[in-house]
Scaffold this motif. Structure first.
Motif, short mmCIF file in Angstrom:
data_model
loop_
_atom_site.label_atom_id
_atom_site.label_comp_id
_atom_site.label_asym_id
_atom_site.label_seq_id
_atom_site.Cartn_x
_atom_site.Cartn_y
_atom_site.Cartn_z
N SER A 1 38.21 35.05 39.39
CA SER A 1 38.79 35.80 40.50
C SER A 1 37.81 36.83 41.06
O SER A 1 38.02 37.36 42.15
CB SER A 1 40.07 36.50 40.04
N GLU A 2 36.72 37.10 40.33
CA GLU A 2 35.73 38.08 40.78
C GLU A 2 34.57 37.45 41.53
O GLU A 2 33.90 38.12 42.31
CB GLU A 2 35.18 38.86 39.59
N ARG B 1 29.37 37.52 44.34
CA ARG B 1 30.67 38.18 44.36
C ARG B 1 30.98 38.69 45.77
O ARG B 1 30.19 39.43 46.35
CB ARG B 1 30.67 39.36 43.38
N GLN C 1 32.74 40.97 48.73
CA GLN C 1 33.08 42.39 48.82
C GLN C 1 33.72 42.67 50.16
O GLN C 1 33.32 42.09 51.18
CB GLN C 1 31.82 43.26 48.68
#
Length: 297
Positions: A130-131, A291, A293
Protein backbone atom coordinates in the motif's frame (compact mmCIF):
# COMPACT_ATOMS: atom_id res chain seq x y z
CA UNK A 1 4.06 -14.66 -22.19
CA UNK A 2 2.13 -14.29 -18.94
CA UNK A 3 0.54 -11.08 -17.63
CA UNK A 4 0.29 -10.66 -13.84
CA UNK A 5 -1.78 -7.99 -12.10
CA UNK A 6 -0.83 -6.75 -8.65
CA UNK A 7 -3.07 -4.52 -6.53
CA UNK A 8 -2.86 -3.19 -2.99
CA UNK A 9 -5.23 -0.47 -1.85
CA UNK A 10 -4.96 2.51 -4.19
CA UNK A 11 -1.91 1.15 -6.04
CA UNK A 12 -1.81 -1.24 -8.98
CA UNK A 13 0.92 -2.70 -11.20
CA UNK A 14 0.96 -4.95 -14.23
CA UNK A 15 3.86 -7.26 -15.12
CA UNK A 16 4.73 -9.17 -18.29
CA UNK A 17 7.06 -12.16 -18.32
CA UNK A 18 8.16 -11.14 -21.84
CA UNK A 19 11.18 -8.98 -21.14
CA UNK A 20 10.50 -9.12 -17.41
CA UNK A 21 8.79 -5.76 -17.83
CA UNK A 22 6.35 -3.56 -16.00
CA UNK A 23 3.45 -2.53 -18.21
CA UNK A 24 1.76 -0.24 -15.73
CA UNK A 25 2.09 1.34 -12.30
CA UNK A 26 -0.73 3.61 -11.21
CA UNK A 27 -2.25 5.34 -8.18
CA UNK A 28 -5.96 5.95 -7.76
CA UNK A 29 -6.83 8.96 -5.61
CA UNK A 30 -10.48 9.92 -5.01
CA UNK A 31 -11.51 8.08 -8.16
CA UNK A 32 -8.77 9.73 -10.24
CA UNK A 33 -6.18 7.46 -11.84
CA UNK A 34 -2.62 8.85 -11.86
CA UNK A 35 -0.03 7.11 -14.03
CA UNK A 36 3.25 6.80 -12.09
CA UNK A 37 4.93 5.15 -15.07
CA UNK A 38 3.73 5.37 -18.65
CA UNK A 39 1.16 2.68 -19.43
CA UNK A 40 1.68 0.06 -22.13
CA UNK A 41 -0.52 -2.59 -23.79
CA UNK A 42 -0.08 -6.26 -22.89
CA UNK A 43 1.83 -7.01 -26.11
CA UNK A 44 4.24 -4.08 -25.80
CA UNK A 45 7.92 -4.67 -26.52
CA UNK A 46 10.22 -3.66 -23.67
CA UNK A 47 11.15 -0.37 -25.37
CA UNK A 48 7.45 0.56 -25.36
CA UNK A 49 6.84 -0.66 -21.80
CA UNK A 50 6.62 1.16 -18.47
CA UNK A 51 9.96 -0.21 -17.19
CA UNK A 52 12.39 -2.97 -18.13
CA UNK A 53 15.42 -4.60 -16.49
CA UNK A 54 19.07 -3.98 -17.44
CA UNK A 55 21.10 -7.17 -16.95
CA UNK A 56 23.95 -8.31 -17.02
CA UNK A 57 24.68 -4.57 -17.43
CA UNK A 58 23.10 -1.48 -18.95
CA UNK A 59 23.70 0.82 -21.90
CA UNK A 60 26.45 0.33 -24.52
CA UNK A 61 30.07 -0.85 -24.73
CA UNK A 62 32.36 1.08 -27.07
CA UNK A 63 33.01 -0.84 -30.30
CA UNK A 64 31.26 -3.87 -28.74
CA UNK A 65 34.63 -4.85 -27.31
CA UNK A 66 36.35 -4.98 -23.95
CA UNK A 67 39.48 -6.53 -22.48
CA UNK A 68 39.43 -8.16 -19.07
CA UNK A 69 41.93 -10.31 -17.16
CA UNK A 70 44.17 -10.63 -20.21
CA UNK A 71 41.43 -11.72 -22.60
CA UNK A 72 39.55 -9.87 -25.34
CA UNK A 73 35.77 -10.16 -25.48
CA UNK A 74 33.28 -9.15 -28.17
CA UNK A 75 29.55 -8.55 -28.13
CA UNK A 76 27.13 -8.83 -31.04
CA UNK A 77 24.48 -6.14 -31.60
CA UNK A 78 21.06 -7.27 -30.39
CA UNK A 79 18.79 -4.78 -32.19
CA UNK A 80 18.34 -3.87 -35.86
CA UNK A 81 18.50 -0.13 -35.16
CA UNK A 82 21.63 0.14 -33.02
CA UNK A 83 25.19 -0.92 -33.94
CA UNK A 84 25.85 -1.79 -30.30
CA UNK A 85 24.82 -4.60 -28.02
CA UNK A 86 22.28 -2.69 -25.97
CA UNK A 87 21.03 -2.95 -22.36
CA UNK A 88 21.81 -6.62 -21.81
CA UNK A 89 19.57 -9.59 -22.52
CA UNK A 90 16.84 -9.51 -19.89
CA UNK A 91 14.62 -7.06 -21.78
CA UNK A 92 14.51 -9.44 -24.78
CA UNK A 93 14.05 -12.69 -22.85
CA UNK A 94 11.04 -14.64 -21.65
CA UNK A 95 11.15 -14.81 -17.86
CA UNK A 96 9.65 -17.66 -15.87
CA UNK A 97 7.33 -17.17 -12.91
CA UNK A 98 9.21 -18.63 -9.93
CA UNK A 99 6.67 -17.80 -7.25
CA UNK A 100 3.85 -15.52 -6.27
CA UNK A 101 2.77 -14.90 -2.71
CA UNK A 102 0.09 -12.22 -2.51
CA UNK A 103 1.50 -9.13 -4.21
CA UNK A 104 5.10 -10.36 -4.26
CA UNK A 105 6.12 -11.87 -7.60
CA UNK A 106 9.44 -13.58 -8.38
CA UNK A 107 10.52 -14.15 -11.98
CA UNK A 108 13.80 -15.35 -13.47
CA UNK A 109 15.67 -16.40 -16.59
CA UNK A 110 18.97 -18.03 -17.56
CA UNK A 111 21.34 -16.81 -20.27
CA UNK A 112 24.10 -18.89 -21.77
CA UNK A 113 27.26 -17.74 -23.54
CA UNK A 114 26.70 -17.04 -27.24
CA UNK A 115 26.29 -13.55 -28.66
CA UNK A 116 27.99 -12.39 -25.47
CA UNK A 117 30.59 -14.06 -23.22
CA UNK A 118 28.12 -13.97 -20.31
CA UNK A 119 26.45 -16.97 -18.71
CA UNK A 120 24.22 -15.98 -15.80
CA UNK A 121 20.98 -16.45 -13.92
CA UNK A 122 18.88 -13.33 -13.31
CA UNK A 123 16.03 -12.98 -10.84
CA UNK A 124 13.57 -10.20 -10.13
CA UNK A 125 11.32 -9.64 -7.14
CA UNK A 126 8.46 -7.25 -7.87
CA UNK A 127 6.55 -6.45 -4.69
CA UNK A 128 3.61 -4.07 -4.31
CA UNK A 129 2.39 -2.77 -0.96
CA UNK A 130 0.00 0.00 0.00
CA UNK A 131 3.06 2.28 0.31
CA UNK A 132 4.70 1.64 -3.05
CA UNK A 133 6.52 -0.67 -5.44
CA UNK A 134 9.80 -2.44 -4.71
CA UNK A 135 11.95 -3.80 -7.56
CA UNK A 136 14.80 -6.11 -6.61
CA UNK A 137 17.15 -7.76 -9.09
CA UNK A 138 20.02 -10.21 -8.70
CA UNK A 139 22.44 -11.73 -11.18
CA UNK A 140 24.58 -14.83 -10.60
CA UNK A 141 27.63 -15.62 -12.71
CA UNK A 142 26.99 -19.19 -13.91
CA UNK A 143 29.93 -19.17 -16.32
CA UNK A 144 33.43 -20.58 -15.94
CA UNK A 145 35.30 -17.25 -15.87
CA UNK A 146 35.14 -14.11 -13.76
CA UNK A 147 33.55 -11.16 -15.61
CA UNK A 148 32.37 -7.61 -14.78
CA UNK A 149 28.62 -7.44 -14.14
CA UNK A 150 26.08 -4.70 -13.49
CA UNK A 151 22.37 -4.13 -13.34
CA UNK A 152 19.75 -1.41 -13.51
CA UNK A 153 16.26 -0.40 -14.54
CA UNK A 154 14.91 1.56 -17.50
CA UNK A 155 11.66 3.22 -16.32
CA UNK A 156 9.61 5.60 -18.47
CA UNK A 157 8.03 8.40 -16.46
CA UNK A 158 5.20 10.65 -17.66
CA UNK A 159 6.39 14.16 -18.56
CA UNK A 160 3.93 17.03 -18.30
CA UNK A 161 4.67 20.69 -19.08
CA UNK A 162 5.34 21.40 -15.37
CA UNK A 163 7.19 18.20 -14.40
CA UNK A 164 10.19 18.68 -12.12
CA UNK A 165 13.00 16.30 -11.16
CA UNK A 166 15.16 16.24 -8.04
CA UNK A 167 18.15 13.86 -8.32
CA UNK A 168 21.45 15.10 -6.84
CA UNK A 169 24.62 13.76 -8.48
CA UNK A 170 28.31 14.65 -8.47
CA UNK A 171 29.50 14.36 -12.07
CA UNK A 172 28.19 14.26 -15.63
CA UNK A 173 29.15 12.26 -18.72
CA UNK A 174 29.00 13.97 -22.11
CA UNK A 175 27.70 12.12 -25.15
CA UNK A 176 29.78 11.35 -28.22
CA UNK A 177 29.13 9.76 -31.60
CA UNK A 178 27.20 6.50 -31.58
CA UNK A 179 25.18 7.40 -28.43
CA UNK A 180 28.26 6.55 -26.39
CA UNK A 181 29.57 8.30 -23.26
CA UNK A 182 32.28 10.86 -23.94
CA UNK A 183 34.06 12.29 -20.91
CA UNK A 184 33.48 13.06 -17.25
CA UNK A 185 32.78 16.75 -16.59
CA UNK A 186 30.75 19.24 -14.57
CA UNK A 187 26.96 19.00 -14.67
CA UNK A 188 25.39 21.53 -17.12
CA UNK A 189 23.05 24.08 -15.58
CA UNK A 190 19.92 22.79 -17.32
CA UNK A 191 20.67 19.23 -16.17
CA UNK A 192 21.52 20.11 -12.59
CA UNK A 193 18.83 18.45 -10.50
CA UNK A 194 20.38 19.11 -7.10
CA UNK A 195 17.18 21.10 -6.49
CA UNK A 196 13.77 20.38 -8.06
CA UNK A 197 14.07 21.63 -11.63
CA UNK A 198 12.12 21.40 -14.90
CA UNK A 199 13.24 18.97 -17.56
CA UNK A 200 14.71 20.45 -20.74
CA UNK A 201 12.79 20.06 -24.01
CA UNK A 202 15.80 18.82 -25.96
CA UNK A 203 17.74 15.64 -26.66
CA UNK A 204 19.34 14.26 -23.48
CA UNK A 205 21.26 10.97 -23.34
CA UNK A 206 23.72 11.24 -20.48
CA UNK A 207 25.02 9.45 -17.43
CA UNK A 208 25.25 10.93 -13.95
CA UNK A 209 27.92 9.66 -11.57
CA UNK A 210 27.74 9.76 -7.81
CA UNK A 211 23.96 9.91 -7.69
CA UNK A 212 22.70 10.23 -4.12
CA UNK A 213 20.31 7.29 -4.48
CA UNK A 214 17.31 9.57 -4.06
CA UNK A 215 15.09 11.15 -6.69
CA UNK A 216 11.75 12.89 -6.68
CA UNK A 217 9.50 13.51 -9.67
CA UNK A 218 6.62 15.97 -9.27
CA UNK A 219 3.67 16.49 -11.62
CA UNK A 220 2.16 19.72 -10.24
CA UNK A 221 -0.85 19.61 -12.59
CA UNK A 222 -1.75 16.21 -11.19
CA UNK A 223 -1.09 17.16 -7.54
CA UNK A 224 1.14 14.10 -7.36
CA UNK A 225 4.75 13.07 -7.13
CA UNK A 226 6.91 9.98 -6.92
CA UNK A 227 9.86 9.34 -4.61
CA UNK A 228 12.45 6.92 -5.96
CA UNK A 229 15.11 5.52 -3.65
CA UNK A 230 17.88 3.04 -4.36
CA UNK A 231 20.05 0.93 -2.10
CA UNK A 232 23.80 1.47 -1.80
CA UNK A 233 24.68 -0.76 -4.76
CA UNK A 234 22.87 1.60 -7.17
CA UNK A 235 24.66 4.94 -7.28
CA UNK A 236 24.59 5.94 -10.93
CA UNK A 237 21.76 7.18 -13.13
CA UNK A 238 21.10 7.82 -16.79
CA UNK A 239 18.66 10.39 -18.15
CA UNK A 240 17.14 9.94 -21.59
CA UNK A 241 14.84 12.44 -23.28
CA UNK A 242 14.37 11.68 -26.98
CA UNK A 243 13.55 14.09 -29.78
CA UNK A 244 11.56 13.83 -33.01
CA UNK A 245 14.69 13.01 -35.01
CA UNK A 246 15.10 9.87 -32.93
CA UNK A 247 11.37 9.15 -32.63
CA UNK A 248 9.02 11.11 -34.92
CA UNK A 249 6.08 10.23 -32.65
CA UNK A 250 7.67 11.73 -29.54
CA UNK A 251 5.56 14.50 -27.97
CA UNK A 252 7.60 15.32 -24.86
CA UNK A 253 5.23 13.08 -22.95
CA UNK A 254 7.81 10.88 -21.23
CA UNK A 255 11.40 10.81 -20.00
CA UNK A 256 13.65 8.10 -18.59
CA UNK A 257 15.53 8.25 -15.32
CA UNK A 258 17.48 4.99 -15.19
CA UNK A 259 19.01 3.89 -11.86
CA UNK A 260 22.14 1.83 -12.53
CA UNK A 261 24.90 0.19 -10.54
CA UNK A 262 27.60 1.39 -12.93
CA UNK A 263 28.72 3.89 -15.56
CA UNK A 264 27.89 3.26 -19.21
CA UNK A 265 30.88 1.70 -21.03
CA UNK A 266 32.44 0.87 -17.68
CA UNK A 267 34.01 -2.17 -19.34
CA UNK A 268 36.48 0.18 -21.03
CA UNK A 269 37.30 2.37 -18.02
CA UNK A 270 40.35 1.70 -15.83
CA UNK A 271 38.20 1.27 -12.70
CA UNK A 272 35.40 -0.58 -14.58
CA UNK A 273 33.03 2.26 -13.73
CA UNK A 274 31.65 0.43 -10.68
CA UNK A 275 30.91 -2.79 -12.56
CA UNK A 276 31.28 -5.68 -10.11
CA UNK A 277 33.66 -8.55 -10.85
CA UNK A 278 31.79 -11.77 -10.17
CA UNK A 279 33.66 -15.03 -9.83
CA UNK A 280 31.82 -18.16 -10.98
CA UNK A 281 28.94 -18.76 -8.58
CA UNK A 282 28.96 -15.24 -7.12
CA UNK A 283 25.88 -13.00 -7.10
CA UNK A 284 25.31 -9.25 -7.24
CA UNK A 285 22.01 -7.58 -6.36
CA UNK A 286 20.28 -4.22 -6.04
CA UNK A 287 16.88 -2.71 -5.29
CA UNK A 288 14.87 0.42 -5.94
CA UNK A 289 11.59 1.64 -4.46
CA UNK A 290 8.97 3.87 -6.06
CA UNK A 291 6.52 5.53 -3.67
CA UNK A 292 3.76 7.95 -4.71
CA UNK A 293 3.31 11.23 -2.85
CA UNK A 294 0.63 13.87 -2.70
CA UNK A 295 1.71 17.28 -3.90
CA UNK A 296 0.03 20.60 -3.29
CA UNK A 297 1.19 23.83 -4.85
Amino acid sequence: MTIIDLRDGSLSARVSTFGGTLLDYAWTVEGRRIALLRSAPDDAHASASACYPLVPFGNRVRNNHFAFAGRNYRLRPNTASDPHYLHGDGWQAEWSVLSRIGNELQIGFHHREGDTPYSYAARQIIALTSEGLMLHMSVENTGKEALPFGLGWHPYFPMTPETTLFAPAQRFWTETEGWLPGERTEIPDDLDFSAPSPLPRRWVNNGFEGWSGEAEIVWPERHAGLRLTADASVRHAFIFIPDTNFNPAFRHDYFCFEPMSHIANGHNLPDLGDLKILQPGETFAGSIRLRPQEYSR
